[in-house]
Design a protein around this motif. Structure first.
Motif, short mmCIF file in Angstrom:
data_model
loop_
_atom_site.label_atom_id
_atom_site.label_comp_id
_atom_site.label_asym_id
_atom_site.label_seq_id
_atom_site.Cartn_x
_atom_site.Cartn_y
_atom_site.Cartn_z
N ASP A 207 1.99 6.59 -6.67
CA ASP A 207 2.02 7.26 -5.38
C ASP A 207 1.67 6.24 -4.31
O ASP A 207 0.50 6.08 -3.93
N ILE A 208 2.68 5.55 -3.81
CA ILE A 208 2.48 4.43 -2.92
C ILE A 208 1.74 4.86 -1.65
O ILE A 208 0.94 4.11 -1.09
N TRP A 209 1.96 6.09 -1.21
CA TRP A 209 1.35 6.59 0.02
C TRP A 209 -0.15 6.82 -0.11
O TRP A 209 -0.88 6.82 0.88
N HIS A 210 -0.63 7.00 -1.34
CA HIS A 210 -2.03 7.34 -1.56
C HIS A 210 -2.90 6.10 -1.40
O HIS A 210 -2.58 5.03 -1.92
N GLU A 211 -4.01 6.24 -0.70
CA GLU A 211 -4.89 5.11 -0.46
C GLU A 211 -5.37 4.48 -1.76
O GLU A 211 -5.60 3.28 -1.85
N GLY A 212 -5.53 5.31 -2.80
CA GLY A 212 -5.99 4.80 -4.08
C GLY A 212 -5.01 3.87 -4.76
O GLY A 212 -5.38 3.13 -5.68
N TRP A 213 -3.72 3.90 -4.32
CA TRP A 213 -2.74 2.98 -4.91
C TRP A 213 -2.95 1.56 -4.41
O TRP A 213 -2.50 0.61 -5.02
N ASN A 214 -3.64 1.43 -3.27
CA ASN A 214 -4.01 0.10 -2.75
C ASN A 214 -2.80 -0.71 -2.30
O ASN A 214 -2.59 -1.86 -2.71
N ALA A 215 -1.99 -0.09 -1.44
CA ALA A 215 -0.72 -0.69 -1.03
C ALA A 215 -0.90 -2.02 -0.30
O ALA A 215 -0.08 -2.94 -0.45
N SER A 216 -1.96 -2.16 0.50
CA SER A 216 -2.14 -3.40 1.26
C SER A 216 -2.34 -4.58 0.32
O SER A 216 -1.75 -5.66 0.52
N THR A 217 -3.15 -4.39 -0.73
CA THR A 217 -3.34 -5.47 -1.70
C THR A 217 -2.06 -5.74 -2.48
O THR A 217 -1.69 -6.90 -2.72
N MET A 218 -1.35 -4.66 -2.87
CA MET A 218 -0.10 -4.84 -3.61
C MET A 218 0.92 -5.62 -2.78
O MET A 218 1.65 -6.46 -3.31
#
Length: 373
Positions: A207-218
């Protein structure tokens, strides 16, 4: 041939679910497995209706009834009132079809009053345990009512089922002791798309939108790798906000069959998640033959200790270093991929089904004893 049911196994179950890709795969495995054992299954669906292709496999099963409620999903519900409507509908269906047991896909659907039959719920994730991973800030109102609904629901359930012991402990830490909690790991069928040669690209999913996915680091990781990095998943939340990715190549939401094809070609799978109680995408990557580079989370350690490289989820450079080392050393990459593949075989659908049936039997036996006491 259907398996022989034991004394306290249910003869009929109401299972709730939604048509989201990950939850649907889990539900399909459950319903198919129960039906093959001669258990009558009523599948009550919330949220957007499933597609014809999603329904096709289940519709041909003779002892499966599918009820499309069109009620708000757990994620899209905007208030406790939305959920109470769903609870009333589900309770009416359970009574109408005289099921032995109800398995909800969220404790929030249990409502506030004890049901007339045993009820269990999976706690795959919840607002409370998610918020506990954050160090600062006040919980928003939308998460607060969800947390209250989860707490009330779990207090009246016969059993709460967590996908890992790590998540079960997190639930206990946040909501308090006294809950009836067990862990039944998620299971998957073996992948049919394993490519031992693998191509030099990195993959992720969630779930890319979820903060827990950590999109900025990814996204930082993708920008520093010497090979392409792709991901599958939905970057847009239900509220309409979209995660902006500069380096990570998002393929959007793809079905399980196509995801297996991509995973079977990837060299390395990365998850930099700060919250992922289920870890279903990691399991999919492992069973497809990818080497794993994962956040150092208790749930990931529980499943993948010795079969993955673990990294601080806030340190993009360490993820890049681990991935590049695997890409540059084919022998080590093949060894880690094989370790992950071997470990994934411990988490099949049969183990999951047996674990759930054991929970059901225990709950039904306990209710039976209480009624005769």
């Amino acid at each position: 041939m259907a398996a022989i049911l034991r004394e306290h196994d249910p003869r009929s179950i109401l299972v709730t679910s939604e048509a989201t890709p990950e939850l649907w795969e889990y539900t399909s495995d459950l319903v198919t497995g129960f039906a093959s054992r001669g258990i009558d299954v009523t599948l009550a669906l919330l949220g957007a209706p499933p597609s014809p292709s999603q329904l096709r496999i289940l519709e041909i099963l003779p002892n499966v009834r599918i009820e499309v409620t069109r009620l708000p999903s757990v994620v899209s519900a905007e208030s406790a009132t939305d959920l109470s409507q769903a609870t009333s509908t589900l309770l009416a269906a359970a009574n109408e079809f005289a099921v032995d047991l109800v398995h909800l896909h969220s404790p929030m659907l249990a409502g506030t009053k004890r049901w007339t039959m045993p009820v269990v719920a999976s706690n795959f994730s919840c607002s409370g345990t998610w918020w506990s991973t954050k160090s600062t800030g006040q919980m928003p109102a939308d998460l607060m009512w969800r947390t209250r609904a989860t707490a009330i629901g779990m207090s009246i359930l016969d059993c709460v089922i967590a996908p890992t012991w790590a998540h079960a402990c997190a639930v206990t830490d946040f909501y308090g002791a006294g809950l009836s909690l067990v862990s039944v790991p998620i299971g998957r069928r073996p992948s049919l798309k394993i490519n031992p040669s693998a191509e030099k690209f990195v993959f992720s999913a969630g779930d890319i939108w979820h903060e827990g996915w950590n999109a900025s680091t990814m996204d930082k990781i993708a920008g520093s790798l010497t090979v392409p990095m792709y991901c599958s998943g939905e970057p847009r939340s239900l509220s309409g906000s979209t995660v902006q990715l500069k380096n990570l190549r998002c393929l959007g939401q793809i079905d399980s069959q196509n995801k297996d094809v991509v995973l079977g070609q990837a060299s390395v799978f990365i998850s930099a998640a700060t919250y992922d109680p289920v870890g279903i995408h990691v399991l999919d990557a492992a069973r497809a033959g990818a080497a794993l580079v994962l956040s150092d989370l208790p749930g990931y350690r529980e499943f993948w200790e010795g079969a993955a490289v673990f990294v601080n989820p806030r340190n993009a450079d360490d993820f890049v270093g681990a991935a590049e080392s695997l890409l540059g050393n084919s022998q080590w990459r093949a060894e880690m991929a094989l370790n992950a593949l071997d470990r994934s075989r411990e988490y099949g659908t049969e183990r999951m089904l047996q674990g759930l049936l054991h929970v059901y039997a225990a709950v039904l036996a306990k209710r039976a004893i209480a009624l005769t006491a």
